[in-house]
Scaffold this active site. Sequence first.
Site, PDB file in Angstrom:
ATOM      1  N   ILE A 221      95.603  25.756   8.334  1.00  0.00           N
ATOM      2  CA  ILE A 221      95.953  25.095   7.076  1.00  0.00           C
ATOM      3  C   ILE A 221      94.740  24.363   6.522  1.00  0.00           C
ATOM      4  O   ILE A 221      94.493  24.367   5.318  1.00  0.00           O
ATOM      5  CB  ILE A 221      97.139  24.123   7.278  1.00  0.00           C
ATOM      6  CG1 ILE A 221      98.311  24.836   7.961  1.00  0.00           C
ATOM      7  CG2 ILE A 221      97.566  23.544   5.934  1.00  0.00           C
ATOM      8  CD1 ILE A 221      98.777  26.088   7.281  1.00  0.00           C
ATOM      9  N   ASP A 222      93.965  23.727   7.390  1.00  0.00           N
ATOM     10  CA  ASP A 222      92.728  23.089   6.936  1.00  0.00           C
ATOM     11  C   ASP A 222      91.795  24.111   6.303  1.00  0.00           C
ATOM     12  O   ASP A 222      91.172  23.850   5.269  1.00  0.00           O
ATOM     13  CB  ASP A 222      92.020  22.422   8.112  1.00  0.00           C
ATOM     14  CG  ASP A 222      92.542  21.023   8.398  1.00  0.00           C
ATOM     15  OD1 ASP A 222      93.475  20.592   7.695  1.00  0.00           O
ATOM     16  OD2 ASP A 222      92.034  20.368   9.320  1.00  0.00           O
ATOM     17  N   LEU A 223      91.674  25.272   6.926  1.00  0.00           N
ATOM     18  CA  LEU A 223      90.765  26.298   6.399  1.00  0.00           C
ATOM     19  C   LEU A 223      91.275  26.857   5.080  1.00  0.00           C
ATOM     20  O   LEU A 223      90.487  27.110   4.158  1.00  0.00           O
ATOM     21  CB  LEU A 223      90.591  27.412   7.436  1.00  0.00           C
ATOM     22  CG  LEU A 223      89.933  26.964   8.744  1.00  0.00           C
ATOM     23  CD1 LEU A 223      89.945  28.094   9.757  1.00  0.00           C
ATOM     24  CD2 LEU A 223      88.502  26.502   8.492  1.00  0.00           C
TER      25      LEU A 223
ATOM     26  N   ASP B 244      97.010  19.320  10.587  1.00  0.00           N
ATOM     27  CA  ASP B 244      97.170  20.764  10.512  1.00  0.00           C
ATOM     28  C   ASP B 244      98.372  21.267  11.303  1.00  0.00           C
ATOM     29  O   ASP B 244      99.173  22.053  10.790  1.00  0.00           O
ATOM     30  CB  ASP B 244      95.896  21.449  11.005  1.00  0.00           C
ATOM     31  CG  ASP B 244      95.967  22.953  10.886  1.00  0.00           C
ATOM     32  OD1 ASP B 244      95.558  23.488   9.847  1.00  0.00           O
ATOM     33  OD2 ASP B 244      96.468  23.609  11.830  1.00  0.00           O
TER      34      ASP B 244
ATOM     35  N   ALA C 140      90.549  24.323   2.520  1.00  0.00           N
ATOM     36  CA  ALA C 140      89.126  24.333   2.183  1.00  0.00           C
ATOM     37  C   ALA C 140      88.834  25.391   1.130  1.00  0.00           C
ATOM     38  O   ALA C 140      88.063  25.155   0.185  1.00  0.00           O
ATOM     39  CB  ALA C 140      88.286  24.580   3.435  1.00  0.00           C
TER      40      ALA C 140
END
Length: 377
Positions: A171-173, A143, A176
């Site tokens: 960025i991960d969220l 991330d 997702a």
Amino acid sequence: MDSAASLPFADLLILELASVLAGPQVGQFFAELGATVVKVEPPAGDVTRTWKTPAEPADTDVSAYFSCANWGKQSLVLDLTTAAGRAAVHGLAARADVVLASYKPGDSEKLGVDYATLALLNPQLIYAHLTGYGPDSGRAGYDAVLQAEAGLMYLNAAPGQEPQKMPVAMIDLLAAHQLKEAVLTALYRRARTGQGTLVQVSLLDSALASLANQAATWLVTGHDPRPMGSGHPSIVPYGTVYAAGNGRSLVLAVGADRQFRHLCDALERPAWATEARFQTNDARVAHRAELEALLRQRIGEMDGDALLQTLEALGVPAGAVRTVGEALTRESGQGMLLPAPETGFPGLRTVAFRSPDWPQMEALTPPPHLDEHSGTY
């Protein structure tokens, strides 16, 4: 909750082969909406089980980080480097609706859990594959690196200051959310055609898609947006933090000239709204520095809490800068908390929407201990 069967995804079996944050967030999303989510972990467990702050107890394998994305799941340890482990996963995949995977390109094939292999066992399977940089790059995605490479870290800085990453794995969220949308689209398609499919999401594409108006600025003008701290490039005053006289920090989000006039009334400076340099948003953007200086001085003379009440009454968008604890303990934050089990701590929901046509998941099993559900499958 009336019953789990009345939740939208009560009949779905999700096989989670993903780790860390983006994939597990999607798994919890489906668990909150009634799905059975089986989290397959390697013998060492999801690495986030070990990501602990100094304040956390050392004698548990459920860290705060792990708990942010793993409520409502069942944990099963399988070693996919062994024939027995692969056979067990194949058995689960044969009856699963969705597989969530976050392997680097090529790794799932080596382990025998790639889409082509599993689709032979289950043609209706939806295989959602998350990578760092797309299916053609073996580069691992992290991330903080993606925040830097996608331009977000560059923009997240005050003028003249060092770029900063955001305090959550944004960025991960974002990835997702893209992965959820891909799976939901695939489920809709399968409902019409009966066919499973492969859907692919990368952290890089998710980051670039989130640049929104900042990307459009470059595409339209050819000029790179400038780092502005929390200020807004095309709206003033919007996003800047002001320190009030009583120590309260607050933020304004004035997007309309009418709102600016009401702000000036609340500040007891109505003449500002009639000045040519501040009368319209275009003028305020052009005279940003002068207006910000006036606002800082005047707000610094006032009681911030009283000012916020006045602004709310006048319909001027504004809010206090709060800590995480303050945000979650306020009445407005309580609905996003999952109740704590008899022993343990509450959780944070990933589902932030409601409908009168299905109940909200009132309680969810806490994040599982490693291999807690061994023998269940």
